[in-house]
Design an enzyme around this catalytic site. Structure first.
Site, short mmCIF file in Angstrom:
data_model
loop_
_atom_site.label_atom_id
_atom_site.label_comp_id
_atom_site.label_asym_id
_atom_site.label_seq_id
_atom_site.Cartn_x
_atom_site.Cartn_y
_atom_site.Cartn_z
N TYR A 131 0.89 -1.14 0.05
CA TYR A 131 0.16 -0.16 0.07
C TYR A 131 0.86 1.19 0.03
O TYR A 131 0.60 2.21 -0.50
CB TYR A 131 -0.88 -0.04 1.12
CG TYR A 131 -1.86 0.95 1.29
CD1 TYR A 131 -3.03 1.20 0.49
CD2 TYR A 131 -1.89 2.13 2.23
CE1 TYR A 131 -3.88 2.05 0.24
CE2 TYR A 131 -2.63 3.26 2.15
CZ TYR A 131 -3.82 3.21 1.49
OH TYR A 131 -4.60 4.28 1.39
N LYS A 139 1.15 4.08 -3.14
CA LYS A 139 0.74 5.62 -2.91
C LYS A 139 2.02 6.45 -3.26
O LYS A 139 1.79 7.36 -3.49
CB LYS A 139 0.31 5.76 -1.45
CG LYS A 139 -1.20 5.15 -1.28
CD LYS A 139 -2.11 5.24 -2.21
CE LYS A 139 -3.33 4.76 -1.89
NZ LYS A 139 -4.39 5.18 -2.96
#
Length: 255
Positions: free
Chosen positions: A156, A160
Site C-alpha cells: 500500500y 501510494k
C-alpha cells in the site's frame, strides 16, 4: 448558461469516493460513478442521490486495473455526456501484512489497483482531454503513507508513493494542453478501509481515539474533508496548481 461539465469518480461506492461524487454534483458536475460489480447496489443508490440533486449520473462497472475496461468506461462516458472534464482516480485497496508474510499475489493485486489503475485512468482521461482541446483536471488518490512509509502496509505504501510519481510525470506531459494533474494525500480518515491499515481487532472507538492523538487538532478526518479539497482541485480556480500531492491529514504529518 454555464457549459455542462462531466466528472468520473472511480471507487465511488463508499467512503471517500462517494463523498467526492456527491460534492462534485453539488458543484454542478454531471457525475459518472465507477466501482466493481459487487458494489452495484451501492452505486445505484449513489446515482439516485446525485440525480436528486438535479444532476445527471450514470453507473459504470469496471475494474480499473484492466486497460480494456478503463478505455471502454471513458469512451462510454464521453458518448453519453459529450465530454470528460474531470477524472478522479480514487479506487484503491489495502491489506495489512508484515513484509515477511506478504505474498507476491497480494503485492500484485494492490499495485494493480492502486498504481496501475491510476496510470490507466490518467492515460485515457488525458488522451480524451487532449482530443477535446479544452484542458481538464486529473486527480489521483495518494496518501500520507505515500510520503512517509507505514509498517505492515508494504505494498500500500509503495503504491501510494507511485501515485505521487505518476502525478508529477503526467503533470509535465499534460500541462501544455491546459490539463492539471494533482493528487490528494489523506491521513487518518474514518472509512471502512481503516481495519486494513491499522492493527486488526482494535475496537473502533479505540482506533479513532489513537488516530486523533496524531493530529495537533486532535481530529480524525472525514470523507467530506477530502471531498472539500477535491472540489477545489477540480475547479477553475485551481488552474495554477499542478503536479502536487496535497496533504489533508489534520497536521499529523508536515511536508
Amino acid at each position: 448558461m454555464a457549459a455542462k461539465r462531466t466528472a468520473i469518480v472511480t471507487g465511488a461506492a463508499g467512503g471517500i469516493g462517494r463523498a467526492i461524487a456527491l460534492r462534485l454534483a453539488d458543484d454542478g458536475f454531471d457525475v459518472a460513478v465507477n466501482d466493481i460489480s459487487r458494489q452495484s447496489e451501492a452505486l445505484t443508490q449513489l446515482v439516485a442521490e446525485i440525480t436528486a440533486k438535479g444532476r445527471t449520473s450514470s453507473l459504470h462497472i469496471a475494474d480499473v486495473s484492466s486497460e480494456d475496461e478503463v478505455c471502454a468506461m471513458v469512451e462510454a462516458v464521453v458518448n453519453q455526456y459529450g465530454s470528460l472534464d474531470v477524472m478522479v482516480a480514487n479506487a484503491g485497496i489495502a491489506t495489512r501484512s508484515p513484509i515477511s508474510e506478504m505474498t507476491a499475489e497480494q503485492w500484485d493485486r494492490i499495485m494493480n489497483i492502486n498504481a496501475r489503475g491510476v496510470f490507466l485512468c490518467y492515460k485515457y482521461a488525458g488522451m480524451q482531454m487532449i482530443k477535446q482541446g479544452n484542458g481538464g483536471r486529473i486527480i489521483g488518490a495518494s496518501s500520507t503513507v505515500g510520503k512517509q512509509g507505514h509498517p505492515f502496509n508494504f505494498a500500500y505504501t509503495a503504491s501510494k508513493f507511485a501515485v505521487r510519481g505518476l502525478t508529477q510525470a503526467a503533470a509535465l506531459e499534460f500541462g501544455p494542453h491546459g490539463i492539471t494533474v494533482n493528487a490528494y494525500a489523506p491521513g487518518a480518515v474514518d472509512t471502512e478501509m481503516l481495519p486494513f491499515i491499522f492493527p486488526p481487532d482494535t475496537p473502533r472507538d479505540t482506533l479513532l481515539g489513537e488516530m486523533a492523538k496524531l493530529s495537533p487538532l486532535k481530529l480524525v478526518g472525514t470523507p467530506a474533508d477530502i471531498a472539500n479539497l477535491v472540489s477545489f482541485i477540480a475547479s477553475k480556480e485551481s488552474q495554477f496548481i499542478t503536479g502536487q500531492s496535497i496533504s489533508t491529514n489534520g497536521g499529523a504529518y508536515f511536508d
